[in-house]
Design an enzyme around this catalytic site. Sequence first.
Site, PDB file in Angstrom:
ATOM      1  N   GLU A  33       0.822  -1.213   0.000  1.00  0.00           N
ATOM      2  CA  GLU A  33       0.000   0.000   0.000  1.00  0.00           C
ATOM      3  C   GLU A  33       0.855   1.262   0.000  1.00  0.00           C
ATOM      4  O   GLU A  33       0.521   2.242  -0.655  1.00  0.00           O
ATOM      5  CB  GLU A  33      -0.951   0.006   1.195  1.00  0.00           C
ATOM      6  CG  GLU A  33      -2.044  -1.043   1.132  1.00  0.00           C
ATOM      7  CD  GLU A  33      -2.914  -0.930  -0.117  1.00  0.00           C
ATOM      8  OE1 GLU A  33      -2.996   0.156  -0.700  1.00  0.00           O
ATOM      9  OE2 GLU A  33      -3.495  -1.962  -0.514  1.00  0.00           O
ATOM     10  N   TYR A 116      -6.582   6.395   3.610  1.00  0.00           N
ATOM     11  CA  TYR A 116      -6.682   5.334   2.616  1.00  0.00           C
ATOM     12  C   TYR A 116      -5.935   4.083   3.066  1.00  0.00           C
ATOM     13  O   TYR A 116      -6.487   2.975   3.095  1.00  0.00           O
ATOM     14  CB  TYR A 116      -6.169   5.777   1.232  1.00  0.00           C
ATOM     15  CG  TYR A 116      -6.038   4.559   0.364  1.00  0.00           C
ATOM     16  CD1 TYR A 116      -7.161   3.973  -0.179  1.00  0.00           C
ATOM     17  CD2 TYR A 116      -4.810   3.919   0.210  1.00  0.00           C
ATOM     18  CE1 TYR A 116      -7.082   2.789  -0.877  1.00  0.00           C
ATOM     19  CE2 TYR A 116      -4.716   2.731  -0.481  1.00  0.00           C
ATOM     20  CZ  TYR A 116      -5.851   2.179  -1.026  1.00  0.00           C
ATOM     21  OH  TYR A 116      -5.770   0.994  -1.682  1.00  0.00           O
ATOM     22  N   ASP A 134     -10.282   5.911  -3.260  1.00  0.00           N
ATOM     23  CA  ASP A 134      -9.000   6.324  -3.834  1.00  0.00           C
ATOM     24  C   ASP A 134      -9.256   6.910  -5.222  1.00  0.00           C
ATOM     25  O   ASP A 134     -10.400   7.139  -5.608  1.00  0.00           O
ATOM     26  CB  ASP A 134      -8.047   5.136  -3.898  1.00  0.00           C
ATOM     27  CG  ASP A 134      -8.471   4.145  -4.957  1.00  0.00           C
ATOM     28  OD1 ASP A 134      -9.649   4.169  -5.344  1.00  0.00           O
ATOM     29  OD2 ASP A 134      -7.635   3.355  -5.403  1.00  0.00           O
ATOM     30  N   CYS A 195     -15.757   1.568 -22.214  1.00  0.00           N
ATOM     31  CA  CYS A 195     -17.142   1.354 -21.781  1.00  0.00           C
ATOM     32  C   CYS A 195     -17.755   0.094 -22.397  1.00  0.00           C
ATOM     33  O   CYS A 195     -18.652  -0.513 -21.821  1.00  0.00           O
ATOM     34  CB  CYS A 195     -17.992   2.566 -22.125  1.00  0.00           C
ATOM     35  SG  CYS A 195     -17.438   4.060 -21.282  1.00  0.00           S
TER      36      CYS A 195
END
Length: 349
Positions: A33, A116, A134, A195
């Site tokens: 992270e 976060y 995020d 998309c």
Amino acid sequence: MSFQSALIKWYQKNKRDLPFRETKDAYKIWLSEIILQQTRVEQGLPYYYKFTERYPDVFSLARASEDEVLKLWQGLGYYSRGRNLLATAIEVAEKYNGVFPKQYSELLKLKGIGPYTAAAIASFAFDKPVFVVDGNVSRVLARLFEVQQAVNSTEGKKLLEQIANDCGDKKTTGIIQLCMMELGALVCTPASPACNLCPLQQYCQAYAHQTQKLFPVKEQKNIIKQRWFYYLMLIHDNKIYIQQRRGNDIWKNLYEFPLIETKEKISEKMLQAKLKDMGISDYTFSKPYIHQLTHRKIEAHFIVSVLKRKLKKTEEEKFYKVTIKEFQKKYAHPRLIEKFLTDYQKRNQ
DNA sequence: AAGTCGGGGAG
DNA sequence: CTCCCAGACTT
């Protein structure tokens, strides 16, 4: 079918195999992270491997020196992450017996762990139902619901967190979180989202109105400030002079050549006078190296001079002296300097 | 709340 | 070029 189940289905089929997803080791999840803060997975992954190999657990990392950690961090940027990484490893090793705390609020107290990262560790390592927004998630949600508020405003962040928390219950929060991050990284990308491949197409307001490009809304433009660096590569006795950057500035605690920074671009002649004061007369002046960052543009020149004798004692004491090879191998330094050195060695071989 | 901290890749 | 990325810290 709800958009959540469509999303989970898509994720199970399309997710990337990432090493830090295969573990419940809080140390490794924490490490990943920190490395991935503001960093693409592809860029961070080699560093994750390097760090887990060299430091398999929090104790081995806690024993490292800051110079060593920064050297391994070299090239990844945001070096405070590397410094905080070590500080937190030491704290966890000493205060927590090497065991990361499980509570969000406790994690948040550790250096380099913000909202976060605290939530990510709590969620991924300890299965706590916390959802965080995020960059990826905010983009997915902003398009899904055509969120008008700027995602980087206080109001927008609050709203997005509410929306996010409404997207899952206590059981599904963790997986929905991962799904949205992955969707943002692979499909719902910033510039041209795919998309046609998106499992949420029929739920997406931006798609329905073909307004994908308008979301997420962001406020404020970036103002790029310029800085001018004149780096002195002073060679004496086959060694160069280097120093460690101090203060709260770019590249803090990394190593560099003696530096003259000016508030404006200066001519070679103006520089000549400064150099003469230092007893440097015979030198070459490099082409400009433009180091373009998001909010900085650094124009650097490298002045190379072979000294016949040492600097004055007062100057000499300010610097370390090492060979170029040692510098490259052992001292963490900015990309900018590494680029120059690569060119320099190419010319002189 | 705004400014600052890096580097690389996509467009 | 400009924008953004598994954000956090300082002012």
